[in-house]
Design a protein around this motif. Structure first.
Motif, short mmCIF file in Angstrom:
data_model
loop_
_atom_site.label_atom_id
_atom_site.label_comp_id
_atom_site.label_asym_id
_atom_site.label_seq_id
_atom_site.Cartn_x
_atom_site.Cartn_y
_atom_site.Cartn_z
N LEU A 1 0.80 -1.31 -0.19
CA LEU A 1 0.15 0.00 -0.18
C LEU A 1 0.76 1.10 0.16
O LEU A 1 0.57 2.28 -0.67
CB LEU A 1 -0.85 -0.05 1.14
CG LEU A 1 -2.13 -1.17 1.13
CD1 LEU A 1 -2.60 -1.00 2.71
CD2 LEU A 1 -3.08 -0.95 0.25
N MET A 2 2.04 1.32 0.80
CA MET A 2 2.95 2.32 0.70
C MET A 2 3.52 2.67 -0.66
O MET A 2 3.66 3.71 -1.20
CB MET A 2 4.12 2.19 1.82
CG MET A 2 5.00 3.20 2.00
SD MET A 2 4.35 4.88 2.48
CE MET A 2 3.97 4.12 4.04
N ALA A 3 3.98 1.76 -1.34
CA ALA A 3 4.69 1.72 -2.59
C ALA A 3 3.55 2.43 -3.49
O ALA A 3 3.72 3.08 -4.46
CB ALA A 3 5.11 0.36 -3.05
N ALA A 4 2.20 1.58 -3.53
CA ALA A 4 1.13 2.23 -4.46
C ALA A 4 1.02 3.58 -4.32
O ALA A 4 0.80 4.46 -5.19
CB ALA A 4 0.09 1.30 -4.36
N THR A 5 0.70 4.23 -2.95
CA THR A 5 0.58 5.41 -2.68
C THR A 5 1.64 6.49 -3.22
O THR A 5 1.35 7.47 -3.73
CB THR A 5 0.39 5.60 -1.16
OG1 THR A 5 -0.58 4.96 -0.79
CG2 THR A 5 0.18 7.15 -0.87
#
Length: 469
Positions: A270-274
């Motif tokens: 989720l952090m990478a996608a954000t």
């Protein structure tokens, strides 16, 4: 039982004592200093149930849940201007009616979201939360956007979460919790609701064991973290709305797949996608590449009935250099993200850092500290993180309200999105699905912008499902 756990009696079974007072913790005081009417500091939670609830029975269960967690029964105590600190005054029961039942209507779901963005429960009345029960809201099967003035957004091909005209009235109930973030955070309020569900449905709601992070198989901690002394990127302006406030879009996605034994977690995905979503958005809008800094709340509290109630998360910041945000090297990005989040979570530090603890030391009147805090917040605006990603994770409670109402099948949260960040990403997973809320400042983005960001997030989240670990 301590005085904090058992506030003053009402005189029916003992003498009336002065209300117990508790000094504001650091997080509460800083939030109290920086309140704004234009963009209220609210946390919104919506819980979707397949069936219906009995109003009187729910009121009794929720009121009893408040009494079982008495730290939530509080209001801001009055005091002279020269007082050294703000204080919470604990009360034996609610000052106001906490649970309400708006009349069913075509736009009831959207209107409830609007109220959650527009109005924060006042700190002057105990408790600083409200629960709205929207009947006949239908299943949460897609996405719908709303804002602080109740204008719907195009759903861009996704099915709306609320009812539409021309169809039979849907079944189901949605519980809307609105929290004043100066006093409470989302996980604490969810604990209250879990207690209410247990009292209402009669079923044990012991929280599930938290997921275990994979062992550290990525080598030493990443020492090439970009400097935090450089002002981070801002989310590029889209098409601002003419009035202030927050907009909101919620959607349901698949939980991203991870190969077995991956050194990273869903939170790292989720952090990478954000980060990739914002980098893509900024490129499209001609923004100069700068390091991205994403604030991530870390919550180490237990989830049982003894969970501390209040603002209990600490904030850490994950930084990415522009050249690191390459979706073609996703495996490398995920490993780097896992290294950084693991290192940050292991550091023992105050909730808002050592500077905030010093700033709230009660050595001068609190009104003076308030003026200094607001001034420093404005001055530090360029160094504020790019955005906030709050991943609640898998909902640890069944939230089972019994045979008639059923068990929650969708839970959304949203965090405040004031400028200069102007955008927050909040996720939770329940019933095997990921529930995403994008919330933005209307002075930064429009509904169409929010829908585009949603599509970018979905694209990059899917891209994190790599086999190269």
């Amino acid at each position: 039982m301590t005085a904090v756990e058992h506030p003053a009696r009402d005189g029916t079974d003992g003498p009336v004592r002065p209300p117990v007072r508790v000094p504001f913790p650091v997080v509460d005081e800083v939030a109290r200093h920086c309140l704004q009417e234009e963009e209220p500091e609210t946390v919104h939670i919506e819980v979707h149930l397949p069936g219906s609830l009995d109003p009187d029975r729910l009121k009794r269960a929720f009121t009893e849940a408040l009494r079982r967690h008495p730290r939530i029964l509080m209001r801001e105590a009055r005091g002279p201007w020269y007082r050294r600190r703000y204080e919470w005054e604990l009360t034996p029961g609610p000052d106001v009616e906490v649970v309400s039942f708006p009349p069913p209507s075509r736009d009831a779901l959207r209107d409830a979201r609007t109220r959650a963005l527009l109005t924060a429960p006042p700190l002057s009345a105990s408790p600083p939360i409200r629960l709205e029960v929207v009947a006949g809201a239908g299943p949460a099967v897609g996405s719908e956007a709303t804002d602080a003035v109740g204008e719907p957004a195009p759903t861009t091909g996704h099915r709306a979460a609320g009812p539409t005209s021309g169809h039979p009235a849907p079944k189901g109930t949605v519980l809307f919790l609105t929290i004043n973030h100066t006093a409470l955070d989302g996980p604490a309020c969810l604990r209250i609701l879990a207690t209410a569900a247990e009292l209402y449905g009669g079923k044990d709601d012991t929280p599930a064991a938290p997921p275990v992070r994979p062992p550290d198989a990525t080598g030493p901690a990443d020492v090439d973290t970009p400097s935090t002394w450089t002002p981070p990127a801002r989310v590029a302006h889209g098409t601002p709305e003419p009035s202030p406030g927050n907009g909101l879009l919620v959607t349901e996605l698949s939980v991203p797949r991870r190969p077995k034994g991956s050194p990273y977690t869903v939170n790292d995905q989720l952090m990478a996608a954000t980060a990739l979503m914002i980098a893509h958005w900024n490129r499209e809008h001609g923004a100069r590449p700068r390091p991205l800094r994403i604030t991530m709340p870390v919550d180490d509290r237990p989830r049982g009935a003894d969970m501390p109630i209040g603002n209990g998360t600490r904030l850490v910041e994950v930084t990415f250099a522009p050249q690191e945000l390459d979706a073609d090297r996703m495996g490398e990005l995920l490993r780097r993200t896992a290294n950084r989040t693991r290192a940050l979570k292991s550091v023992d530090r105050p909730q808002l850092g050592h500077g905030a603890a010093l700033l709230t030391a009660p050595v001068v009147p609190v009104a003076w500290r308030a003026a200094v805090t607001r001034g420093l917040r404005r001055a530090a605006g360029p160094w504020t993180s790019t955005t906030l990603l709050s991943n609640i994770g898998r909902i640890p409670y069944a939230l089972d309200f019994g045979q008639t109402a059923g068990r929650a099948h969708a839970v959304w949260f949203s965090a405040p999105a004031r400028m200069p960040r102007g955008l927050t990403v909040t996720t939770a997973s329940s019933a095997g699905r990921l529930h995403l809320a994008l919330r933005w400042s209307r002075t930064l983005l429009s509904h169409g912008d929010g829908a585009h960001l949603r599509d970018l997030f979905e694209h990059y989240l899917h891209a994190t499902e790599v086999d190269d670990v």
